[in-house]
Design a protein around this motif. Structure first.
Motif, PDB file in Angstrom:
ATOM      1  N   ARG A   2      15.112  16.823  -1.031  1.00 28.18           N
ATOM      2  CA  ARG A   2      16.320  17.636  -1.184  1.00 28.18           C
ATOM      3  C   ARG A   2      16.505  18.543   0.030  1.00 28.18           C
ATOM      4  O   ARG A   2      16.465  19.774  -0.059  1.00 28.18           O
ATOM      5  N   THR A   3      16.697  17.929   1.173  1.00 25.78           N
ATOM      6  CA  THR A   3      16.957  18.631   2.425  1.00 25.78           C
ATOM      7  C   THR A   3      18.082  17.891   3.135  1.00 25.78           C
ATOM      8  O   THR A   3      18.437  16.773   2.746  1.00 25.78           O
ATOM      9  N   PRO A   4      18.697  18.503   4.170  1.00 26.77           N
ATOM     10  CA  PRO A   4      19.780  17.828   4.887  1.00 26.77           C
ATOM     11  C   PRO A   4      19.378  16.421   5.323  1.00 26.77           C
ATOM     12  O   PRO A   4      18.296  16.206   5.866  1.00 26.77           O
ATOM     13  N   GLY A   5      20.260  15.465   5.092  1.00 27.30           N
ATOM     14  CA  GLY A   5      19.980  14.080   5.426  1.00 27.30           C
ATOM     15  C   GLY A   5      19.289  13.323   4.311  1.00 27.30           C
ATOM     16  O   GLY A   5      19.198  12.110   4.347  1.00 27.30           O
ATOM     17  N   ARG A   6      18.756  14.048   3.316  1.00 32.03           N
ATOM     18  CA  ARG A   6      18.070  13.451   2.173  1.00 32.03           C
ATOM     19  C   ARG A   6      17.101  12.342   2.596  1.00 32.03           C
ATOM     20  O   ARG A   6      17.226  11.191   2.193  1.00 32.03           O
ATOM     21  N   PRO A   7      16.102  12.679   3.440  1.00 27.75           N
ATOM     22  CA  PRO A   7      15.168  11.660   3.914  1.00 27.75           C
ATOM     23  C   PRO A   7      14.309  11.094   2.785  1.00 27.75           C
ATOM     24  O   PRO A   7      14.011  11.785   1.811  1.00 27.75           O
ATOM     25  N   VAL A   8      13.928   9.848   2.929  1.00 29.75           N
ATOM     26  CA  VAL A   8      13.074   9.182   1.957  1.00 29.75           C
ATOM     27  C   VAL A   8      11.661   9.771   2.019  1.00 29.75           C
ATOM     28  O   VAL A   8      11.138  10.079   3.093  1.00 29.75           O
ATOM     29  N   THR A   9      11.047   9.936   0.860  1.00 29.24           N
ATOM     30  CA  THR A   9       9.650  10.355   0.801  1.00 29.24           C
ATOM     31  C   THR A   9       8.785   9.139   0.482  1.00 29.24           C
ATOM     32  O   THR A   9       9.195   8.249  -0.272  1.00 29.24           O
ATOM     33  N   TYR A  10       7.594   9.104   1.075  1.00 35.19           N
ATOM     34  CA  TYR A  10       6.687   7.968   0.915  1.00 35.19           C
ATOM     35  C   TYR A  10       5.388   8.404   0.248  1.00 35.19           C
ATOM     36  O   TYR A  10       4.941   9.544   0.397  1.00 35.19           O
ATOM     37  N   GLY A  11       4.799   7.474  -0.484  1.00 37.42           N
ATOM     38  CA  GLY A  11       3.505   7.714  -1.123  1.00 37.42           C
ATOM     39  C   GLY A  11       2.741   6.407  -1.211  1.00 37.42           C
ATOM     40  O   GLY A  11       3.263   5.333  -0.883  1.00 37.42           O
ATOM     41  N   TRP A  46       0.810  -1.224   0.000  1.00 37.51           N
ATOM     42  CA  TRP A  46       0.000   0.000   0.000  1.00 37.51           C
ATOM     43  C   TRP A  46       0.840   1.270   0.000  1.00 37.51           C
ATOM     44  O   TRP A  46       0.350   2.338  -0.345  1.00 37.51           O
ATOM     45  N   VAL A  47       2.093   1.148   0.424  1.00 35.07           N
ATOM     46  CA  VAL A  47       2.979   2.313   0.526  1.00 35.07           C
ATOM     47  C   VAL A  47       4.271   1.992  -0.212  1.00 35.07           C
ATOM     48  O   VAL A  47       4.745   0.858  -0.194  1.00 35.07           O
ATOM     49  N   ARG A  48       4.823   2.996  -0.870  1.00 34.19           N
ATOM     50  CA  ARG A  48       6.096   2.825  -1.581  1.00 34.19           C
ATOM     51  C   ARG A  48       7.014   3.997  -1.269  1.00 34.19           C
ATOM     52  O   ARG A  48       6.569   5.070  -0.865  1.00 34.19           O
ATOM     53  N   MET A  49       8.301   3.754  -1.425  1.00 32.34           N
ATOM     54  CA  MET A  49       9.273   4.834  -1.333  1.00 32.34           C
ATOM     55  C   MET A  49       9.308   5.541  -2.677  1.00 32.34           C
ATOM     56  O   MET A  49       9.462   4.893  -3.719  1.00 32.34           O
ATOM     57  N   ARG A  50       9.134   6.862  -2.673  1.00 29.36           N
ATOM     58  CA  ARG A  50       9.091   7.629  -3.920  1.00 29.36           C
ATOM     59  C   ARG A  50      10.476   8.101  -4.326  1.00 29.36           C
ATOM     60  O   ARG A  50      10.903   7.927  -5.460  1.00 29.36           O
ATOM     61  N   GLY A  51      11.161   8.759  -3.390  1.00 32.14           N
ATOM     62  CA  GLY A  51      12.455   9.349  -3.693  1.00 32.14           C
ATOM     63  C   GLY A  51      13.087   9.858  -2.417  1.00 32.14           C
ATOM     64  O   GLY A  51      12.767   9.378  -1.324  1.00 32.14           O
ATOM     65  N   ARG A  52      13.973  10.834  -2.549  1.00 30.73           N
ATOM     66  CA  ARG A  52      14.607  11.442  -1.378  1.00 30.73           C
ATOM     67  C   ARG A  52      14.437  12.955  -1.437  1.00 30.73           C
ATOM     68  O   ARG A  52      14.659  13.562  -2.479  1.00 30.73           O
ATOM     69  N   ASP A  67      11.350  19.039  -5.404  1.00 33.36           N
ATOM     70  CA  ASP A  67      12.074  18.911  -4.137  1.00 33.36           C
ATOM     71  C   ASP A  67      12.438  17.464  -3.819  1.00 33.36           C
ATOM     72  O   ASP A  67      12.834  17.146  -2.700  1.00 33.36           O
ATOM     73  N   GLU A  68      12.313  16.562  -4.816  1.00 28.92           N
ATOM     74  CA  GLU A  68      12.641  15.153  -4.615  1.00 28.92           C
ATOM     75  C   GLU A  68      13.707  14.704  -5.616  1.00 28.92           C
ATOM     76  O   GLU A  68      13.672  15.085  -6.785  1.00 28.92           O
ATOM     77  N   ASP A  69      14.642  13.886  -5.130  1.00 23.50           N
ATOM     78  CA  ASP A  69      15.630  13.239  -5.986  1.00 23.50           C
ATOM     79  C   ASP A  69      15.256  11.768  -6.124  1.00 23.50           C
ATOM     80  O   ASP A  69      14.567  11.213  -5.267  1.00 23.50           O
ATOM     81  N   PRO A  70      15.719  11.091  -7.194  1.00 26.05           N
ATOM     82  CA  PRO A  70      15.469   9.652  -7.319  1.00 26.05           C
ATOM     83  C   PRO A  70      16.084   8.894  -6.152  1.00 26.05           C
ATOM     84  O   PRO A  70      17.035   9.359  -5.508  1.00 26.05           O
ATOM     85  N   LEU A  71      15.552   7.701  -5.870  1.00 26.83           N
ATOM     86  CA  LEU A  71      16.109   6.866  -4.817  1.00 26.83           C
ATOM     87  C   LEU A  71      17.539   6.474  -5.158  1.00 26.83           C
ATOM     88  O   LEU A  71      17.913   6.376  -6.323  1.00 26.83           O
TER      89      LEU A  71
END
Length: 220
Positions: free
Chosen positions: A143-152, A135-141, A202-206
């Motif tokens: 573009r902020t310090p630490g490059r946290p993963v974004t979820y969708g 139901w949830v996937r990692m989209r990207g990272r 504001d997102e980079d590829p994984l």
């Protein structure tokens, strides 16, 4: 003219039968692009799917759209007939339900942003569980310090909850009334417009070593 029309309908009917066969045989929803190569040259897959949707509108199974994909599903008014045959699944925890709801409404979002809304830490296993469910996937990272993963969310999320698109998500009050969100969440919580399209500015590829089964969020 009549012969030409008859030939056209014959080709169209064959293509409709092909779409039926593909959709019935597939365990997952299919997009028009995935099915188009199996159709005759010049066939309009989108138009054929719309016609097939109309044909099944009053039947025991309906052709439904889930994001940009299509699938056959039991008609809503007959769903009760199959409930006793369904496998009983372990219900999601309150933390998982809240996390799923926040991701659905705030995507793309990071773990730290989820925790900010909930007001409590999100356990490592919660996101893993939602990703394992599909139901949830990692989209990207981000573009902020630490490059946290974004979820969708995923198309499987839409399919499971019977949604054609994210715009069909219920309102905040409906969400609270269903028990999906608890009273612990901020009373003034605002729901932004969720975004499940391509990566935003504001997102980079994984990263190459990112995997769907690991919690790789680098946020503290």
């Amino acid at each position: 003219m009549a012969d030409e029309y008859g030939e056209h309908r014959e080709v169209a009917e064959r293509n409709l039968r092909i779409l039926e066969a593909l959709l019935f045989a597939s365990a997952e929803p299919l997009s028009a692009a995935q099915m188009a190569p199996y159709l005759g040259e010049g066939a309009d897959a989108a138009a054929l799917l719309a016609e097939l949707e109309q044909r099944y509108a009053s039947r025991g199974v309906n052709l439904v759209r889930r994001g940009d994909k299509w699938a056959f599903r039991t008609a809503e008014d007959l769903g009760f007939l199959l409930r006793r045959e369904e496998e009983e699944n372990r219900p999601l925890s309150r933390a998982a339900l809240e996390t799923l709801a926040i991701i659905a409404y705030h995507q793309p979002t990071t773990r730290a942003e989820i925790e900010e809304v909930r007001g409590v830490a999100t356990g490592k296993g919660t996101l893993d569980l939602l990703m394992e469910a599909g139901w949830v996937r990692m989209r990207g990272r981000r573009r902020t310090p630490g490059r946290p993963v974004t979820y969708g969310t995923t198309d499987a999320f839409l399919d499971h909850f019977g949604l054609e698109s994210l715009s069909d998500l219920p309102g905040l009050e409906e969400l609270k009334g269903s028990g999906l969100l608890s009273n612990r969440l901020p009373p003034d919580m605002q729901i932004p417009l969720p975004f499940d399209g391509p990566l935003r500015e504001d997102e980079d590829p994984l990263d190459p070593d990112d995997t769907g089964g690991q919690d790789v969020d680098d946020e503290a």
